[in-house]
Design an enzyme around this catalytic site. Structure first.
Site, PDB file in Angstrom:
ATOM      1  N   HIS A  29       4.478 -10.513   0.019  1.00  0.00           N
ATOM      2  CA  HIS A  29       3.053 -10.286  -0.239  1.00  0.00           C
ATOM      3  C   HIS A  29       2.229 -11.573  -0.289  1.00  0.00           C
ATOM      4  CE1 HIS A  29       0.253  -7.143  -2.281  1.00  0.00           C
ATOM      5  NE2 HIS A  29      -0.454  -8.024  -1.623  1.00  0.00           N
ATOM      6  N   TYR A  48       0.203  -2.187  -5.296  1.00  0.00           N
ATOM      7  CA  TYR A  48      -0.828  -1.154  -5.344  1.00  0.00           C
ATOM      8  C   TYR A  48      -0.390   0.067  -6.163  1.00  0.00           C
ATOM      9  CZ  TYR A  48      -2.236  -3.655  -1.040  1.00  0.00           C
ATOM     10  OH  TYR A  48      -2.564  -4.602  -0.107  1.00  0.00           O
TER      11      TYR A  48
END
Length: 273
Positions: free
Chosen positions: A105, A47
């Site tokens: 992730h 992000y």
């Protein structure tokens, strides 16, 4: 007040968090959330706003030790050394000495890469950089690799979860193995036009987003709604003093479309090897 759940390692985690996926107003969103009752921020290296998370926490007036902060290592860094370097960089970005939870992730990259990254995170935990280690976008077969390798099991699996994509086999596996399920994209990325969601929004005098967050909580998940708008952040957290009735929960449950209901990448079926 946000409720908490106890993880398998004894650590407590809030049952609601702020998602900050690609949020350019991340620092402000974190500050607003924390000043309005949230106590968990869900971030990730991908992000590119770990620094902003730290800034937002600092500006909120809430003590660091009272905030549960998560980040994730992306599969591009899935070697032992790559993951350890990523973790150290994440710590520096946050401006804190530790993360409460750190995840792989996704399961992309193959078994050896996944296990190398996971081992690095466990060592990061042993050295005090992480309090808890988990995974994201893992199916049962990926988590079983961890068990078969004789490693400590993850305390969390974060997956896409909402009425249209309920990931029932993964959820069932996690529950049997005492792994808490965090729900990302619980708000369908704003696709609220479904008649059932609209009907219940009217019936309960709640925003569609609140209906979706409440559904997730009542299903035992830990939702991570994302918003950059202060009024939405606040309303998304106003979900602890009311309930959706069982008959209405059943209406939402009936919306499940399996994989076809996903609104994000949802890479849970990536090959094991």
């Amino acid at each position: 007040m946000v409720e908490t759940v106890t993880l398998s390692n004894g650590q407590t985690m809030p049952t609601l968090g702020l998602g900050v996926y690609m949020n350019e107003e991340c620092a402000e969103a974190c500050k607003v959330a924390l000043q309005n009752g949230y106590r968990m921020i869900d971030g990730a290296r991908y992000y590119e706003n770990e620094v902003q998370v730290g800034v937002g926490v600092g500006k909120s007036g809430v003590k660091r030790e009272d905030v549960f902060i998560t980040s994730k290592v992306f599969h591009n860094d899935f070697t032992y050394d790559g993951t350890m370097a990523a973790l150290k960089d994440s710590i520096a970005n946050l401006g804190s000495s530790y993360y409460d939870l750190y995840l792989t992730h996704s399961a992309i990259g193959g078994k050896d890469a996944r296990l190398s990254a996971y081992r690095a995170l466990l060592d990061g935990k042993a050295s005090g950089m992480i309090k808890s280690v988990g995974v994201s976008n893992y199916s049962a077969k990926h988590i079983e690799e961890i068990r078969e390798a004789g490693l400590e099991m993850p305390v969390v699996n974060q997956i896409e979860l909402h009425p249209f994509c309920q990931q029932k086999p993964i959820v069932e596996y996690c529950r049997k193995n005492n792994i808490v399920v965090q729900a990302y994209s619980p708000l369908l990325r704003g696709a609220f036009d479904n008649p059932v969601i609209q009907e219940l929004s009217t019936k309960y005098s709640k925003d569609p987003a609140q209906i979706l967050v409440r559904w997730s909580l009542q299903r035992g998940f830990v939702p991570l709604p994302k918003s950059s708008q202060p009024e939405r952040i606040i309303s998304n957290g106003q979900v602890f003093d009311w309930n959706i009735e069982p008959t209405d929960m059943a209406k939402l449950d009936a919306l499940d479309r399996g994989k076809e209901g996903a609104v994000t990448w949802n890479p849970v079926d990536v090959d094991v090897e």
